[in-house]
Write a protein that holds these residues in place. Structure first.
Motif, PDB file in Angstrom:
ATOM      1  N   PRO A  76      -3.638   4.964   4.463  1.00  0.00           N
ATOM      2  CA  PRO A  76      -4.147   3.801   3.727  1.00  0.00           C
ATOM      3  C   PRO A  76      -3.342   2.537   4.044  1.00  0.00           C
ATOM      4  CG  PRO A  76      -3.105   5.413   2.242  1.00  0.00           C
ATOM      5  CD  PRO A  76      -3.253   6.071   3.569  1.00  0.00           C
ATOM      6  N   ALA A 122      -4.582  -1.290   4.893  1.00  0.00           N
ATOM      7  CA  ALA A 122      -4.035  -2.493   4.257  1.00  0.00           C
ATOM      8  C   ALA A 122      -3.532  -3.478   5.313  1.00  0.00           C
ATOM      9  CB  ALA A 122      -2.897  -2.115   3.308  1.00  0.00           C
ATOM     10  N   ALA A 170       0.835  -1.207   0.000  1.00  0.00           N
ATOM     11  CA  ALA A 170       0.000   0.000   0.000  1.00  0.00           C
ATOM     12  C   ALA A 170       0.868   1.254   0.000  1.00  0.00           C
ATOM     13  CB  ALA A 170      -0.936  -0.015   1.206  1.00  0.00           C
ATOM     14  N   LEU A 186      -9.239   1.910   0.091  1.00  0.00           N
ATOM     15  CA  LEU A 186      -8.769   0.908   1.065  1.00  0.00           C
ATOM     16  C   LEU A 186      -9.482   1.042   2.415  1.00  0.00           C
ATOM     17  CD1 LEU A 186      -4.903   0.415   0.740  1.00  0.00           C
ATOM     18  CD2 LEU A 186      -6.689  -1.342   0.676  1.00  0.00           C
TER      19      LEU A 186
END
Ligand SMILES: *Cc1c(COP(=O)(O)O)cnc(C)c1O
Length: 388
Positions: free
Chosen positions: A272, A276, A65, A85
């Protein structure tokens, strides 16, 4: 008096009460054995119950990510910070706890203060366990609701308060942890669910220390006990080995939190890469029955053998083993002695626990071996002998 004099006064009071905190520094990853202040020690005081904090699959997911998206989320969720995400992780976490919808927060502290404040208000009533986590208490304060504190895990007392205090027609919550963070004991969720239904209250359950550890596939205590909370709060920094938290419940409840929780609205969205990592952790946790069995086996053995060594360990069936010492100074001395003997068990003092109950909060990990537990028990034995 100058301003700095007031600061120094406050600090001096902390020192005099034996409550000054000076965290030790860990070098290297968070594993079953860590380097703390330059010394190698078996780590017995993290919340890394399943040993996932340094798991390569989680690190790899976060790295992918990071590589694609960079680190920052750039804004709050309501401005430009909601990324796909975040949505994917929320759907995954909702599915994990079998609730219709989930909402991600940067920390459990933010989730609790935000959620409690968002779903209540000055006209509401909150019935709260006396040992609830500081973040739940702060949520009550932010809500300005009328708060009724019931004795720890005492549904009889809660019922009395509900009979006497519950005002018809106003919103009300029963608020509890499922596994209590510092005592490691369990809330009577089935009875709390019945009382909530009988008195027209919502039931809010903070599963911080149960998620990943208890219940089928680690879904928590509510799942184990077969009840559905009106709002479930899960943290990702403990058994999930990552960071952040989520609230999960019916669509409308989550939508209200999304629209009213100040800690959600007025805060930059989580990276993000956190989303992940949470996704990878959910997959690992769901299939971690072996790790769950191991950490519970270590817990049971430590509880039994520490008692045999004359330590006062509270009853329980979770990996949170409170070894009650009493005075803060004596607690920190024992903790330092254990570190010299190769065991890191940090002391827990007020205001985290009530005065007179300072303790070592022993928490084994699934990645400890039986030999680690042997060595830890030998250190506790040696520390006991030094104290005599
Ligand atoms: C740790 C904890 C929290 C806070 O979670 P963070 O993600 O660490 O901020 C909330 N509730 C309970 C019961 C906890 O133990």
């Amino acid at each position: 008096m100058r301003f700095l004099d007031h600061i120094q006064d406050s600090l001096a009071r902390h020192v005099a009460a034996g409550l000054l905190r000076r965290p030790r520094t860990v070098t290297g990853p968070q594993g079953p054995v860590i380097t703390v202040d330059g010394r190698t020690a078996i780590c017995l005081c993290s919340n890394n119950y399943l040993g996932l904090a340094d798991h390569p699959a989680i690190a790899a997911a976060a790295q992918v990510a990071l590589g694609h998206l960079g680190y920052g989320a750039a804004a709050s969720r309501h401005i430009s910070g909601t990324m796909d995400l975040h949505r994917v992780a929320e759907a995954r976490l909702a599915r994990f706890v079998q609730q219709p919808r989930a909402l991600l927060f940067s920390t459990g502290y933010a989730a609790n203060t935000g959620a409690v404040q968002a779903i209540t208000g000055p006209d509401a009533q909150i019935f709260s366990d006396e040992l609830n986590h500081a973040s739940l208490i702060d949520g009550c304060r932010l809500s300005r609701a009328q708060v009724h504190v019931y004795r720890h895990r005492d549904p009889g007392h809660l019922e009395q308060l509900l009979v006497r205090q519950r005002r018809a027609g106003v919103p009300a919550l029963i608020l509890t942890e499922s596994v209590f963070s510092m005592d490691g004991d369990l809330a009577p969720l089935v009875v709390l669910r019945q009382l909530a239904d009988r008195f027209g209250c919502g039931l809010v359950v903070d599963e911080a220390h149960a998620l990943g550890v208890l219940g089928p596939s680690g879904r928590g205590l509510a799942a184990r006990d077969g009840i559905i909370p009106d709002l479930l709060i899960g943290t990702l920094g403990k058994a999930f080995g990552t960071a952040g938290a989520f609230v999960a419940g019916p669509d409308d409840t989550v939508r209200l939190i999304e629209n009213r929780a100040r800690s959600y609205i007025f805060s930059t969205a989580p990276s993000p890469s956190l989303a992940a990592a949470a996704l990878a952790a959910a997959d690992l946790v769901e299939h971690a029955d072996d790790r769950r069995a191991t950490v519970l086996r270590h817990s049971e053995r430590l509880r039994r053998e520490l008692r045999a060594l004359d330590y006062r360990v509270l009853d329980g069936e979770t990996p949170v083993l409170p070894v009650i010492i009493g005075a803060p100074d004596a607690t920190m001395i024992l903790s330092a002695r254990l570190l010299d003997l190769g065991v890191f068990a940090h002391g827990i003092r007020p205001p985290t626990v009530p005065a007179g109950t300072s303790r070592l909060r022993i928490t084994p990990m699934a990645t400890h071996s039986d030999e680690h537990v042997d060595a830890a028990l030998a250190a506790f034995r040696a520390a006991r002998e030094q104290a005599r």
